[in-house]
Structure formats: structure tokens, C-alpha cells
Design a protein around this motif. Structure first.
Motif, PDB file in Angstrom:
ATOM      1  N   LEU A   1       0.844  -1.192   0.000  1.00 26.86           N
ATOM      2  CA  LEU A   1       0.000   0.000   0.000  1.00 26.86           C
ATOM      3  C   LEU A   1       0.880   1.242   0.000  1.00 26.86           C
ATOM      4  N   SER A   2       0.607   2.135  -0.938  1.00 27.62           N
ATOM      5  CA  SER A   2       1.258   3.441  -0.959  1.00 27.62           C
ATOM      6  C   SER A   2       0.353   4.425  -0.226  1.00 27.62           C
ATOM      7  N   TYR A   3       0.943   5.313   0.571  1.00 34.87           N
ATOM      8  CA  TYR A   3       0.107   6.269   1.297  1.00 34.87           C
ATOM      9  C   TYR A   3       0.827   7.597   1.478  1.00 34.87           C
ATOM     10  N   SER A   4       0.036   8.651   1.597  1.00 34.65           N
ATOM     11  CA  SER A   4       0.533   9.993   1.876  1.00 34.65           C
ATOM     12  C   SER A   4       0.304  10.306   3.346  1.00 34.65           C
ATOM     13  N   GLN A   5       1.185  11.138   3.903  1.00 32.74           N
ATOM     14  CA  GLN A   5       1.057  11.485   5.320  1.00 32.74           C
ATOM     15  C   GLN A   5       1.612  12.881   5.557  1.00 32.74           C
ATOM     16  N   VAL A   6       0.917  13.638   6.409  1.00 36.93           N
ATOM     17  CA  VAL A   6       1.386  14.974   6.747  1.00 36.93           C
ATOM     18  C   VAL A   6       0.803  15.379   8.092  1.00 36.93           C
ATOM     19  N   GLY A   7       1.545  16.190   8.841  1.00 37.79           N
ATOM     20  CA  GLY A   7       1.046  16.759  10.079  1.00 37.79           C
ATOM     21  C   GLY A   7       1.357  15.942  11.316  1.00 37.79           C
ATOM     22  N   ASN A   8       1.011  16.522  12.457  1.00 42.62           N
ATOM     23  CA  ASN A   8       1.166  15.873  13.752  1.00 42.62           C
ATOM     24  C   ASN A   8      -0.095  16.123  14.569  1.00 42.62           C
ATOM     25  N   GLY A   9      -0.385  15.199  15.466  1.00 43.36           N
ATOM     26  CA  GLY A   9      -1.560  15.378  16.308  1.00 43.36           C
ATOM     27  C   GLY A   9      -2.565  14.270  16.119  1.00 43.36           C
ATOM     28  N   ARG A  10      -3.824  14.595  16.319  1.00 40.07           N
ATOM     29  CA  ARG A  10      -4.909  13.619  16.219  1.00 40.07           C
ATOM     30  C   ARG A  10      -4.937  13.008  14.822  1.00 40.07           C
ATOM     31  N   LYS A  11      -5.043  11.686  14.762  1.00 40.78           N
ATOM     32  CA  LYS A  11      -4.928  10.966  13.492  1.00 40.78           C
ATOM     33  C   LYS A  11      -6.265  10.924  12.757  1.00 40.78           C
ATOM     34  N   VAL A  12      -6.194  11.070  11.427  1.00 42.03           N
ATOM     35  CA  VAL A  12      -7.380  10.938  10.591  1.00 42.03           C
ATOM     36  C   VAL A  12      -6.996  10.170   9.331  1.00 42.03           C
ATOM     37  N   LEU A  13      -7.776   9.145   9.014  1.00 46.60           N
ATOM     38  CA  LEU A  13      -7.553   8.305   7.839  1.00 46.60           C
ATOM     39  C   LEU A  13      -8.566   8.687   6.768  1.00 46.60           C
ATOM     40  N   LEU A  14      -8.078   8.951   5.546  1.00 44.77           N
ATOM     41  CA  LEU A  14      -8.910   9.428   4.440  1.00 44.77           C
ATOM     42  C   LEU A  14      -8.909   8.387   3.321  1.00 44.77           C
ATOM     43  N   LEU A  15     -10.088   7.945   2.908  1.00 44.07           N
ATOM     44  CA  LEU A  15     -10.213   6.904   1.889  1.00 44.07           C
ATOM     45  C   LEU A  15     -10.851   7.477   0.628  1.00 44.07           C
ATOM     46  N   HIS A  16     -10.142   7.353  -0.487  1.00 45.37           N
ATOM     47  CA  HIS A  16     -10.631   7.909  -1.751  1.00 45.37           C
ATOM     48  C   HIS A  16     -11.731   7.041  -2.357  1.00 45.37           C
ATOM     49  N   GLY A  17     -12.323   7.546  -3.441  1.00 46.44           N
ATOM     50  CA  GLY A  17     -13.427   6.856  -4.086  1.00 46.44           C
ATOM     51  C   GLY A  17     -13.025   6.134  -5.356  1.00 46.44           C
ATOM     52  N   LEU A  18     -14.039   5.662  -6.061  1.00 44.92           N
ATOM     53  CA  LEU A  18     -13.854   4.932  -7.309  1.00 44.92           C
ATOM     54  C   LEU A  18     -13.174   5.823  -8.343  1.00 44.92           C
ATOM     55  N   PHE A  19     -12.204   5.255  -9.077  1.00 43.85           N
ATOM     56  CA  PHE A  19     -11.452   5.948 -10.130  1.00 43.85           C
ATOM     57  C   PHE A  19     -10.620   7.107  -9.593  1.00 43.85           C
ATOM     58  N   ALA A  20     -10.279   7.100  -8.313  1.00 42.98           N
ATOM     59  CA  ALA A  20      -9.488   8.186  -7.727  1.00 42.98           C
ATOM     60  C   ALA A  20      -8.212   7.611  -7.119  1.00 42.98           C
ATOM     61  N   ASP A  21      -7.505   8.423  -6.354  1.00 40.12           N
ATOM     62  CA  ASP A  21      -6.314   7.968  -5.642  1.00 40.12           C
ATOM     63  C   ASP A  21      -6.074   8.903  -4.465  1.00 40.12           C
ATOM     64  N   LYS A  22      -5.002   8.666  -3.740  1.00 42.87           N
ATOM     65  CA  LYS A  22      -4.740   9.429  -2.518  1.00 42.87           C
ATOM     66  C   LYS A  22      -4.551  10.912  -2.771  1.00 42.87           C
ATOM     67  N   GLU A  23      -4.121  11.272  -3.990  1.00 48.71           N
ATOM     68  CA  GLU A  23      -3.857  12.679  -4.282  1.00 48.71           C
ATOM     69  C   GLU A  23      -5.111  13.543  -4.213  1.00 48.71           C
ATOM     70  N   GLN A  24      -6.301  12.939  -4.312  1.00 47.87           N
ATOM     71  CA  GLN A  24      -7.513  13.749  -4.249  1.00 47.87           C
ATOM     72  C   GLN A  24      -7.646  14.453  -2.896  1.00 47.87           C
ATOM     73  N   TRP A  25      -6.955  13.940  -1.883  1.00 45.82           N
ATOM     74  CA  TRP A  25      -7.062  14.496  -0.538  1.00 45.82           C
ATOM     75  C   TRP A  25      -5.968  15.513  -0.212  1.00 45.82           C
ATOM     76  N   HIS A  26      -4.986  15.706  -1.071  1.00 50.20           N
ATOM     77  CA  HIS A  26      -3.791  16.439  -0.675  1.00 50.20           C
ATOM     78  C   HIS A  26      -4.064  17.860  -0.189  1.00 50.20           C
ATOM     79  N   THR A  27      -4.921  18.588  -0.860  1.00 52.18           N
ATOM     80  CA  THR A  27      -5.199  19.956  -0.420  1.00 52.18           C
ATOM     81  C   THR A  27      -5.833  19.966   0.961  1.00 52.18           C
ATOM     82  N   ILE A  28      -6.786  19.080   1.178  1.00 52.83           N
ATOM     83  CA  ILE A  28      -7.435  18.998   2.489  1.00 52.83           C
ATOM     84  C   ILE A  28      -6.453  18.512   3.547  1.00 52.83           C
ATOM     85  N   MET A  29      -5.548  17.605   3.174  1.00 51.05           N
ATOM     86  CA  MET A  29      -4.554  17.124   4.133  1.00 51.05           C
ATOM     87  C   MET A  29      -3.699  18.271   4.656  1.00 51.05           C
TER      88      MET A  29
END
Length: 210
Positions: free
Chosen positions: A47-75
Motif C-alpha cells: 500500500l502506498s500512502y501519503s502522510q502529513v502533520g502531527n496530532g490527532r490521526k485521521v484516515l482518508l479513503l478515496h473513491g472509485l477511479f481516484a487515488d490518494k492525491e484527491q485528498w492532498h489539499t485537504i490534508m
């Protein structure tokens, strides 16, 4: 089973500006922070994953035909307000690799994600899913309720229940019913989305398929 209270994760709506921004499974603008990329070996694949920040943990799961990059701005925005955000490429997407066909079943993906969180030594976290990711998030919460602090659906859930026979039949014919390229396939998509399909002008359908 211990009762689990599902709370709407309001912070996502505030930080994203609009729900549609993350639910459309489209490429997002360049991120405003430095996001690290990692890989983790789980069962049959990586599994490839992106990670940023410190503190309370939050896991973000993308949708169909997408990838982890869809979350980068929000991350980036989550990291600014004290969260550590983690977004994996689900099996079959992005840079994740080596998985078998059975790993793509939504129930089996929850097992792989659980392995990922164990490798990261994360015991408790908030969980959010967009589209198909919301279905996986719900299944994960059902299986591991003591791990999930809060659960957010964004444009979900797709796949909590099995697909209808008409959807399966289309897929077996090589047709993706959610990305129509002909008027016949568009009619199939509308028929799947609405109990009573609305009348849609041909001119609009033609523009939609261009």
C-alpha cells in the motif's frame, strides 16, 4: 455489538469549502504543504500512502477511479489545525501494487487497512471516505468499532450493499455503467440512479457525452 455513534465530521466541510470538492474524484490543485509518501507491506501487496502533520490521526479513503492525491489539499489544511492526515492508495489504485483479485472486495480492503494502521501503530483515529471509500469506511467501522473515533461520509456510500444484477450484467459485458460513452449507456446509468428516471432532453445527453 457495542453501539457506535456516527458523528458528522464537520471539520471536513469547513476545511474543504464544499463537499463536491472532494467527492468528485477529480485531480486537486497543487497542495500547499510538503506531503510525504511512503509504502507499507500488507498481506499480498504494498500500500502506498501519503502522510502529513502531527496530532490527532485521521484516515482518508478515496473513491472509485481516484487515488490518494484527491485528498492532498485537504490534508494540508488538516495539518494546519492540528491533525495528522493519512491517505492510502486503495488496492488497484495509484501506486499500490501486488494485490490479488480477491483483495479488491470491499470487506477484504478493511482487513488490509487494519494491517496498515497496525504497522503505523495507530490505535485510534477519525475516519472519512469519499464515494466508494465511504462504503469501506463504514465496513471498517462495523468490524473495528473501538478504533474509530468519528466517521464521515462524503458522497457515499457506494457498495455497502451488493450491486444490482443490472450493474453486474453491464460490467460483464465490458460496459462501465458509471462512465457512459453512448446514449444507450447513459440511459442505463440514469436507470440505475433513479427509481423513476426523469425525462432528459437529447441535446443535454449529447453534450454530456462529448
Amino acid at each position: 455489538m457495542k453501539k457506535f455513534i456516527v458523528r458528522l465530521f464537520i471539520v471536513f466541510l469547513v476545511l474543504s469549502g464544499s463537499i463536491g470538492y472532494v467527492s468528485g474524484n477529480r485531480a486537486t490543485p497543487a497542495s500547499s504543504c510538503t506531503i510525504a509518501s511512503y509504502t507499507a507491506q500488507v498481506s499480498n501487496g504494498t500500500l502506498s500512502y501519503s502522510q502529513v502533520g502531527n496530532g490527532r490521526k485521521v484516515l482518508l479513503l478515496h473513491g472509485l477511479f481516484a487515488d490518494k492525491e484527491q485528498w492532498h489539499t485537504i490534508m494540508c489544511r488538516l495539518s494546519e489545525v492540528g491533525y495528522q492526515a493519512i491517505a492510502p492508495d486503495l488496492p488497484g489504485y495509484g501506486n499500490s501494487d501486488g494485490f490479488t483479485l480477491s483483495d479488491y472486495a470491499l470487506e477484504n480492503q478493511t482487513t488490509l487497512l487494519h494491517e496498515l494502521m497496525e504497522k503505523l501503530r495507530i490505535k485510534f483515529f477519525d475516519l472519512a471516505g469519499s464515494s466508494m471509500g465511504g462504503a469501506i469506511a463504514w465496513l471498517y467501522t462495523q468490524r473495528y468499532p473501538n478504533q474509530v473515533r468519528s466517521l464521515a461520509f462524503i458522497g457515499s456510500p457506494l457498495g455497502v450493499v451488493d450491486w444490482a444484477d443490472s450493474v453486474k450484467a453491464a460490467i460483464f459485458q465490458g460496459i462501465n455503467p458509471f462512465i457512459p460513452i453512448t446514449k444507450e449507456q447513459f440511459a442505463l446509468e440514469i436507470g440505475l440512479l433513479f427509481f423513476t428516471p426523469p425525462l432528459i432532453p437529447d441535446a443535454f445527453v449529447s453534450r454530456r457525452l462529448q
